[in-house]
Design an enzyme around this catalytic site. Structure first.
Site, PDB file in Angstrom:
ATOM      1  N   CYS A   2       0.796  -1.179  -0.098  1.00 11.98           N
ATOM      2  CA  CYS A   2       0.039   0.066  -0.093  1.00 11.98           C
ATOM      3  C   CYS A   2       0.931   1.249   0.082  1.00 11.98           C
ATOM      4  CB  CYS A   2      -0.851   0.223   1.277  1.00 11.98           C
ATOM      5  SG  CYS A   2      -1.754  -1.492   1.551  1.00 11.98           S
ATOM      6  N   GLY A  30      -0.742   0.810  -4.861  1.00  9.01           N
ATOM      7  CA  GLY A  30      -2.434   0.320  -4.653  1.00  9.01           C
ATOM      8  C   GLY A  30      -3.380   0.900  -5.323  1.00  9.01           C
ATOM      9  N   ASN A 105       1.143   0.896   6.020  1.00 12.43           N
ATOM     10  CA  ASN A 105       1.448  -0.005   4.793  1.00 12.43           C
ATOM     11  C   ASN A 105       2.324  -0.856   5.407  1.00 12.43           C
ATOM     12  OD1 ASN A 105       4.193   0.616   2.563  1.00 12.43           O
ATOM     13  ND2 ASN A 105       2.557  -1.136   2.569  1.00 12.43           N
ATOM     14  N   GLY A 106       2.209  -2.360   5.152  1.00 10.69           N
ATOM     15  CA  GLY A 106       3.106  -3.291   5.695  1.00 10.69           C
ATOM     16  C   GLY A 106       1.998  -4.733   5.919  1.00 10.69           C
ATOM     17  N   TYR A 256      11.396  -4.018  -7.711  1.00  7.58           N
ATOM     18  CA  TYR A 256      10.122  -3.813  -8.473  1.00  7.58           C
ATOM     19  C   TYR A 256       9.160  -2.641  -8.084  1.00  7.58           C
ATOM     20  CZ  TYR A 256       5.269  -4.799  -9.619  1.00  7.58           C
ATOM     21  OH  TYR A 256       4.134  -4.877 -10.416  1.00  7.58           O
TER      22      TYR A 256
HETATM   23  P1  AMP Z   1       3.944 -13.218 -12.984  1.00  7.17           P
HETATM   24  O1  AMP Z   1       3.269 -13.204 -14.316  1.00  7.17           O
HETATM   25  O2  AMP Z   1       3.044 -13.847 -11.890  1.00  7.17           O
HETATM   26  O3  AMP Z   1       5.185 -13.983 -13.469  1.00  7.17           O
HETATM   27  O4  AMP Z   1       4.209 -11.828 -12.503  1.00  7.17           O
HETATM   28  C1  AMP Z   1       5.493 -11.362 -12.804  1.00  7.17           C
HETATM   29  C2  AMP Z   1       5.432  -9.742 -13.105  1.00  7.17           C
HETATM   30  O5  AMP Z   1       4.621  -9.192 -12.072  1.00  7.17           O
HETATM   31  C3  AMP Z   1       6.686  -9.061 -12.742  1.00  7.17           C
HETATM   32  O6  AMP Z   1       7.304  -8.910 -14.186  1.00  7.17           O
HETATM   33  C4  AMP Z   1       6.754  -8.033 -12.074  1.00  7.17           C
HETATM   34  O7  AMP Z   1       6.922  -6.948 -12.945  1.00  7.17           O
HETATM   35  C5  AMP Z   1       5.125  -8.037 -11.420  1.00  7.17           C
HETATM   36  N1  AMP Z   1       5.310  -8.480  -9.982  1.00  7.17           N
HETATM   37  C6  AMP Z   1       6.141  -9.121  -9.217  1.00  7.17           C
HETATM   38  N2  AMP Z   1       5.761  -9.078  -8.014  1.00  7.17           N
HETATM   39  C7  AMP Z   1       4.635  -8.132  -7.834  1.00  7.17           C
HETATM   40  C8  AMP Z   1       3.858  -7.958  -6.897  1.00  7.17           C
HETATM   41  N3  AMP Z   1       3.964  -8.621  -5.496  1.00  7.17           N
HETATM   42  N4  AMP Z   1       2.832  -7.141  -7.024  1.00  7.17           N
HETATM   43  C9  AMP Z   1       2.685  -6.766  -8.009  1.00  7.17           C
HETATM   44  N5  AMP Z   1       3.307  -7.103  -9.381  1.00  7.17           N
HETATM   45  C10 AMP Z   1       4.383  -7.775  -9.182  1.00  7.17           C
END
Ligand code: AMP
Length: 471
Positions: A2, A30, A105-106, A256
């Protein structure tokens, strides 16, 4: 995950508009719901709703939220489902009316334990969200046990384990605090005589804040109409429970989650990502025709790769910015659909090229598999996938919405199986020791999603038997 924000004006009303701007800059943290609470010195007012900041906070709504201080929140659900009762901030009603509010947030690791203890003393909860738990803990110990609010927060830091960066508002004061391990970022700055607070510095930039600094883990900052002071982390907090734990800032924020124009944990996010890209480049000795990122999260990682190798960097995939973060979409069907709606390759660009595709992480593998297929259909001769993080093998319990271990592709497959599944000609992940070398103070970070070494001894605090099975 968040995002939070707060604003304390010493000269005039209008704090809500400033918090709205800060939340708007943190919309990437978020997208499910957003809320703002203000105080005019007599009572607190709030508006919160599901959806985007700009849609929720029209001029009319902002004008009604008058007051000299405000706190706000954008939510991306980790604990508790995506419904309005779980949206923040939380106002805590007392016999004197709505006079306390919190946004955090957490993710709290020992939520059940602390909630049960408070419930057994007659405290009622209206949601399953940890923001409410923190708020009720403070109000209970302040109102019923007679502690000063800062003492109640210190007690909270001793009892409540896990991640929380939080802002707590009363009729005349703002309290800013961060858990003792500092999992999530939290920064503050000055706007003239006013105080602004946000999860990320990009939100403070938009308010033209100066003297931006991080709130130290375990510290409490108190803002009053006349002054601002800090109650530092107290070693006495740990008497009887051992040493103060070391800092465990979330490395995934840098890889990320945060915006590249943010500064946090003593690092410029874009710089860390650029270094990660250069490390990835050092693993390769073939000549690619072009390096492309999966936009936008991998842009700087791909740029770092391209700069280090002297290979042209291009934006070969075009992203529809109105789709939102695909990962955050609540179910797999929506996620699958929105990946296709989100990215489209440039026509004729990939034909016969040897392409290095850079992404920041692979979680389930859904996104990258579809992207690689798209690039191959667009005519690429070879597709080499480089990932700016080590394999994500473990769930996060500190505020990043990672799925269960069973859904994590790197937990289920070998490197070669993943390569085959996503359809790449080659696949390399960043090595953990190289990731550590990309930050100034590697020992101050949490790497649990890669290593499984959880900084809070989670077995003692697991919430449900289902969660126990997942580990
Ligand atoms: P996936 O399709 O499940 O492998 O999603 C991976 C992609 O989602 C990565 O390329 C990241 O850019 C993004 N991502 C990774 N971790 C998160 C997260 N916790 N929340 C939102 N997006 C994420």
């Amino acid at each position: 995950m968040c995002g939070i924000a707060a604003y304390f004006s010493r000269s005039e009303a209008g704090a809500a508009a400033q918090v709205m701007l800060a939340l708007y800059s943190q919309q990437h943290r978020g997208q499910e719901s957003s809320g703002i609470t203000t105080t005019n010195g007599k009572f607190l007012q709030m508006h919160k709703a599901m959806g985007y900041v700009k849609e929720i906070f029209s001029q009319d709504v902002l004008e009604q939220l008058n007051g000299f201080a405000a706190i706000g929140h954008v939510r991306y659900p980790t604990r508790g489902s995506a419904v309005l009762t779980n949206a923040q901030p939380y106002i805590i009603e007392t016999l004197s009316g709505p006079i306390y509010a919190i946004a955090s947030n957490g993710d709290i690791v020992n939520y059940e334990e602390v909630a049960l203890e408070l419930q057994s003393r007659g405290v009622h909860f209206t949601s399953t969200n940890d923001g409410e738990l923190l708020g009720r803990f403070i109000v209970y110990h302040h109102e019923r046990k007679g502690l000063e609010i800062t003492e109640a927060i210190q007690l909270l830091m001793k009892r409540v384990r896990g991640a929380y960066s939080a802002v707590f508002l009363t009729r005349n004061h703002l309290y800013i605090f961060r858990d003792i391990q500092g999992f999530r970022p939290l920064l503050m700055g000055r706007v003239g005589d006013d105080i602004a607070v946000a999860s990320e510095s990009c939100a403070l930039d938009i308010l033209h804040a100066t003297e931006i600094r991080e709130v130290q883990p375990g510290a409490i900052i108190v803002v009053t109409p006349n002054t601002t002071y800090e109650v530092p982390l107290s070693p006495a907090l740990f008497s009887g429970v051992g040493e103060a734990p070391t800092m465990r800032q979330c490395i995934f924020e840098l890889i990320y989650f945060s915006r590249p124009d943010s500064y946090e944990f003593g690092e410029y996010v874009y710089e860390v990502r650029h270094k990660i890209g250069a490390k990835l480049a050092s693993y390769d000795d073939f000549e690619a025709d072009v390096v492309i990122p999966v936009p936008d999260s991998a842009n700087f990682i791909a740029l770092g790769y391209a700069d280090a190798k002297g290979v042209p960097f291009h934006m070969g995939l075009i992203r529809n910015h109105y789709v939102g973060r695909t990962f955050i979409r609540p179910d797999q069907y929506l996620r699958d659909e929105s990946v296709r709606q989100k990215f489209n390759p440039l026509k004729d660009f990939f034909r016969n090229k040897r392409v290095v595709v850079v992404d920041d992480s692979i979680v389930r593998g859904t996104t990258i598999r579809k992207i690689i297929r798209m690039i191959q259909r667009a005519g690429a001769r070879e597709v080499h996938l480089r990932i700016g993080s080590p394999p994500v093998r473990f769930s996060c319990f500190y505020g990043i919405d990672t799925p269960t271990r069973q859904e994590l592709i790197a937990n289920n497959m070998t490197l070669d199986q993943i390569r085959e599944y996503v359809g790449a000609d080659s696949l390399k992940y960043l090595k953990i020791e190289d990731l550590r070398n990309c930050v100034n103070q590697p020992n101050h970070f949490c790497y649990a999603c890669f290593t499984g070494q959880y900084p809070v001894p989670k077995h003692a605090y697991l919430r449900t038997s289902m969660e126990k099975e997942q580990i």
